[in-house]
Design an enzyme around this catalytic site. Sequence first.
Site, PDB file in Angstrom:
ATOM      1  N   ASN A   8      -4.677  -6.384  -3.087  1.00 33.92           N
ATOM      2  CA  ASN A   8      -3.798  -6.435  -4.257  1.00 33.92           C
ATOM      3  C   ASN A   8      -2.593  -5.504  -4.098  1.00 33.92           C
ATOM      4  OD1 ASN A   8      -5.164  -8.461  -5.444  1.00 33.92           O
ATOM      5  ND2 ASN A   8      -6.224  -7.220  -6.966  1.00 33.92           N
ATOM      6  N   ASP A  10     -23.906  -9.331 -21.829  1.00 32.62           N
ATOM      7  CA  ASP A  10     -22.623  -8.756 -22.245  1.00 32.62           C
ATOM      8  C   ASP A  10     -22.825  -8.001 -23.549  1.00 32.62           C
ATOM      9  OD1 ASP A  10     -19.494  -9.642 -21.277  1.00 32.62           O
ATOM     10  OD2 ASP A  10     -19.733  -8.493 -23.128  1.00 32.62           O
ATOM     11  N   LYS A  19       1.739 -15.583 -15.675  1.00 37.37           N
ATOM     12  CA  LYS A  19       2.240 -16.300 -14.508  1.00 37.37           C
ATOM     13  C   LYS A  19       2.293 -17.795 -14.834  1.00 37.37           C
ATOM     14  CE  LYS A  19      -1.996 -16.643 -11.807  1.00 37.37           C
ATOM     15  NZ  LYS A  19      -2.538 -16.388 -10.482  1.00 37.37           N
ATOM     16  N   ARG A  47       9.719 -14.733  11.054  1.00 34.39           N
ATOM     17  CA  ARG A  47       8.782 -13.652  10.726  1.00 34.39           C
ATOM     18  C   ARG A  47       9.119 -12.968   9.403  1.00 34.39           C
ATOM     19  NH1 ARG A  47       9.350 -14.149  15.841  1.00 34.39           N
ATOM     20  NH2 ARG A  47      11.195 -12.822  15.990  1.00 34.39           N
ATOM     21  N   LYS A  49     -10.524  -4.683  -1.073  1.00 36.02           N
ATOM     22  CA  LYS A  49     -10.046  -5.329  -2.307  1.00 36.02           C
ATOM     23  C   LYS A  49      -8.760  -4.663  -2.819  1.00 36.02           C
ATOM     24  CE  LYS A  49      -9.782  -7.282  -6.221  1.00 36.02           C
ATOM     25  NZ  LYS A  49      -9.785  -8.657  -6.587  1.00 36.02           N
ATOM     26  N   CYS A 106      -5.043  -7.108 -12.461  1.00 37.25           N
ATOM     27  CA  CYS A 106      -5.538  -6.709 -11.135  1.00 37.25           C
ATOM     28  C   CYS A 106      -4.440  -6.044 -10.341  1.00 37.25           C
ATOM     29  CB  CYS A 106      -6.028  -7.940 -10.391  1.00 37.25           C
ATOM     30  SG  CYS A 106      -7.106  -8.952 -11.401  1.00 37.25           S
ATOM     31  N   LYS A 166      13.285 -15.967 -13.210  1.00 39.14           N
ATOM     32  CA  LYS A 166      12.400 -16.610 -12.227  1.00 39.14           C
ATOM     33  C   LYS A 166      13.135 -17.575 -11.285  1.00 39.14           C
ATOM     34  CE  LYS A 166       8.897 -16.069 -11.384  1.00 39.14           C
ATOM     35  NZ  LYS A 166       8.237 -15.020 -10.526  1.00 39.14           N
TER      36      LYS A 166
HETATM   37  N1  SAJ Z   1       4.241 -12.518  -8.992  1.00 35.74           N
HETATM   38  C1  SAJ Z   1       5.604 -12.354  -8.771  1.00 35.74           C
HETATM   39  N2  SAJ Z   1       6.130 -12.837  -7.608  1.00 35.74           N
HETATM   40  C2  SAJ Z   1       5.378 -13.485  -6.684  1.00 35.74           C
HETATM   41  C3  SAJ Z   1       3.977 -13.637  -6.907  1.00 35.74           C
HETATM   42  C4  SAJ Z   1       3.438 -13.146  -8.078  1.00 35.74           C
HETATM   43  O1  SAJ Z   1       6.324 -11.768  -9.587  1.00 35.74           O
HETATM   44  O2  SAJ Z   1       5.948 -13.914  -5.672  1.00 35.74           O
HETATM   45  C5  SAJ Z   1       3.642 -12.002 -10.244  1.00 35.74           C
HETATM   46  C6  SAJ Z   1       3.022 -13.101 -11.119  1.00 35.74           C
HETATM   47  O3  SAJ Z   1       3.990 -13.736 -11.898  1.00 35.74           O
HETATM   48  C7  SAJ Z   1       2.037 -12.304 -11.929  1.00 35.74           C
HETATM   49  C8  SAJ Z   1       1.576 -11.217 -10.958  1.00 35.74           C
HETATM   50  O4  SAJ Z   1       2.543 -11.175  -9.924  1.00 35.74           O
HETATM   51  O5  SAJ Z   1       2.682 -11.682 -13.038  1.00 35.74           O
HETATM   52  C9  SAJ Z   1       0.202 -11.437 -10.354  1.00 35.74           C
HETATM   53  O6  SAJ Z   1       0.031 -12.807 -10.034  1.00 35.74           O
HETATM   54  P1  SAJ Z   1      -0.699 -13.306  -8.707  1.00 35.74           P
HETATM   55  O7  SAJ Z   1      -0.743 -14.779  -8.754  1.00 35.74           O
HETATM   56  O8  SAJ Z   1      -0.037 -12.697  -7.520  1.00 35.74           O
HETATM   57  O9  SAJ Z   1      -2.134 -12.661  -8.755  1.00 35.74           O
HETATM   58  P2  SAJ Z   1      -3.331 -12.573  -9.867  1.00 35.74           P
HETATM   59  O10 SAJ Z   1      -3.197 -11.270 -10.587  1.00 35.74           O
HETATM   60  O11 SAJ Z   1      -3.422 -13.790 -10.683  1.00 35.74           O
HETATM   61  O12 SAJ Z   1      -4.601 -12.534  -8.885  1.00 35.74           O
HETATM   62  C10 SAJ Z   1      -4.676 -11.540  -7.868  1.00 35.74           C
HETATM   63  C11 SAJ Z   1      -5.028 -12.237  -6.531  1.00 35.74           C
HETATM   64  N3  SAJ Z   1      -4.823 -11.307  -5.440  1.00 35.74           N
HETATM   65  C12 SAJ Z   1      -4.068 -11.608  -4.344  1.00 35.74           C
HETATM   66  O13 SAJ Z   1      -3.479 -12.673  -4.244  1.00 35.74           O
HETATM   67  C13 SAJ Z   1      -3.997 -10.595  -3.256  1.00 35.74           C
HETATM   68  C14 SAJ Z   1      -6.467 -12.725  -6.580  1.00 35.74           C
HETATM   69  O14 SAJ Z   1      -6.854 -13.270  -5.320  1.00 35.74           O
HETATM   70  C15 SAJ Z   1      -7.411 -11.588  -6.958  1.00 35.74           C
HETATM   71  O15 SAJ Z   1      -8.758 -12.001  -7.024  1.00 35.74           O
HETATM   72  C16 SAJ Z   1      -7.000 -11.102  -8.328  1.00 35.74           C
HETATM   73  O16 SAJ Z   1      -5.657 -10.582  -8.231  1.00 35.74           O
HETATM   74  C17 SAJ Z   1      -7.989 -10.032  -8.778  1.00 35.74           C
HETATM   75  O17 SAJ Z   1      -8.864 -10.350  -9.600  1.00 35.74           O
HETATM   76  O18 SAJ Z   1      -7.927  -8.911  -8.258  1.00 35.74           O
END
Ligand code: SAJ
Length: 420
Positions: free
Chosen positions: A219, A36, A335, A255, A215, A269, A416
Site C-alpha cells: 500500500n 462481531d 474511487k 519503463r 502488506k 488502507c 480526474k
Molecule cells: N488513486 C489515485 N490515483 C491512482 C490510483 C488510485 O488517486 O492512479 C486513489 C483512488 O481514487 C482512491 C485511492 O487512491 O482514492 C485508493 O484506491 P486504490 O484503488 O488504489 O486502492 P484501495 O484502497 O481500494 O485498495 C488498496 C489495494 N492495494 C493496492 O492496490 C496495493 C488493495 O489491493 C488492498 O487490499 C487494499 O488497499 C487494502 O485493503 O489494503
Amino acid sequence: MKNSQFSHICVIGLGYIGLPTAATFAAHGVTVTGVDVNEYAVDMINQGKVHIVEPDLDMLVRDVVAKGTLSAQTTPVAADAYIVAVPTPFQGNHDPDLKYIEAASKALAPFLTSGNLVILESTSPVGATEQMAEWLSQARPDLSFPQQAGEQADIRIAHCPERVLPGKVLQELISNDRIVGGMTAKCSQAACDLYNVFVEGSCVTTNARTAEMCKLTENSFRDVNIAFANELSMICDKLNIDVWELIALANRHPRVNILQPGPGVGGHCIAVDPWFIVAKTPDEAQLIRTAREVNESKPEWVIAKVNEKVIEFLQDHPEKSVKDVTIACYGLAFKPDIDDLRESPALNITKKLAQQGLNILAIEPNIDKLPEDMQGNIKLIGLDENIEADIYLILVDHKVFKKIKFKDLSKVIDTKGIIS
Ligand code: SAJ
C-alpha cells in the site's frame, strides 16, 4: 471442500474483509461462526442480509445463511481455527492502535484448545502478530504458544494479510496469491492448508514480521506513486501544462508507468498503512512520510482552486455573494464506480465547500441519499436532471461522467482528467 482439517472456523470482525472471507469459507463447505460486536451487523447477517456494500456479497451471504453454513453472534465459540479481521486504526499521532486486536484476542482466548490455529488478517504494524500471541498466552497460561514452544506449541499462529480490492473482493479473495507469515513453519503450513480451501492463487510462506511488512509495503508503494502523480499535477498547474497529456506521453517510455492524479487518496488502507511504517521507523521512512503528506495536502489544494474560481465569479457578478454561487460536485465516492464514501477526499471536499456557505449540487449516481451530516446547502441530484451551476467540479472518474459534454470548459475544474 478440499480439506477436512478445518470443519468449523470462527471469523472475528465481520466488516469489509471478515464478512466476505467468512461467507467464502461457508460457501466451500466449512461451518463458519462469524463474530462481531456490532449487534446490528449480526442481526442483519442472520437474516441473510449484509450491512456493507460489495458486489455479489448480498447473494452469497443470503445463500450460505440459508444453507446454515454461516451464522453470526457477538461472542466467539470453540472452533478449529480463528481468523481475526478487525480494524487497526491509527491514533491522533499516527501511531497504530491495536485495541481491537487485543479485544479480539481476549474474547477468543477462553475457547482455544490444543491444535487450534489463530490467523491475524488485519493490516498490522510489524510485531503485531507476536503481540497477539503474547495476549493469547497471557490469557491461557495452560497452553503453549510458538513464542515459547516453537514447533511444539499447542497453538499455531500466523499473519495472513488481506490484499483484496474493494469492489472486486469476492474475485480477488479466490484468485490473489496469499502471503502467509507463520510464527513457525508449521504455523505457515496450517494457515496454507486453511486458505487452500478456496484460494486458487499461490499461498507463499514467510515469517510473520515479513508478512506484516509486505502488506504495508504494497500500500505504501501505491501511495508513493500516487503522490508522485499528485505532485506532478500541482507542478503542471503552475507551469500551465496539461498533466494528463504529460503523463500519457511519459508513459510511452517502456519503463515509465505514472499513476493518475486526483483530489487525494481515499479509502481506509492506502491513506493509513504507510503511517504504520513511519511510526516504527520515523528516521528512515522519509519518502513514505512525504508521500503521505503530499497526498493529504491535495484536497486543500483542490479547495483553493475552487475558491480562486469563486472569487473570479464574484468579481464578474458583484451583485452576488458566496451563498449565490452554485458548485456542481461530480462524485462523492472514494474511487470510481463504487458507492463507498468512507475516507473519501471527494466527500470531504464537498462538505468543506458547503461549510464555506457555497450552494452545492452533489451528483453521485451510486447512492440514493446523502449521509445524515450532509444536509443543508447540499442537494443530491441525478445526472439526468438539468444541472445548471456556476462552477463544475469533477472529483471522481465514474464511467458515466466521462460521457458528459460540458458547455463552457472555463467553468470546469477537472481533478480526474476526464474531459481532456
Ligand atoms: N488513486 C489515485 N490515483 C491512482 C490510483 C488510485 O488517486 O492512479 C486513489 C483512488 O481514487 C482512491 C485511492 O487512491 O482514492 C485508493 O484506491 P486504490 O484503488 O488504489 O486502492 P484501495 O484502497 O481500494 O485498495 C488498496 C489495494 N492495494 C493496492 O492496490 C496495493 C488493495 O489491493 C488492498 O487490499 C487494499 O488497499 C487494502 O485493503 O489494503
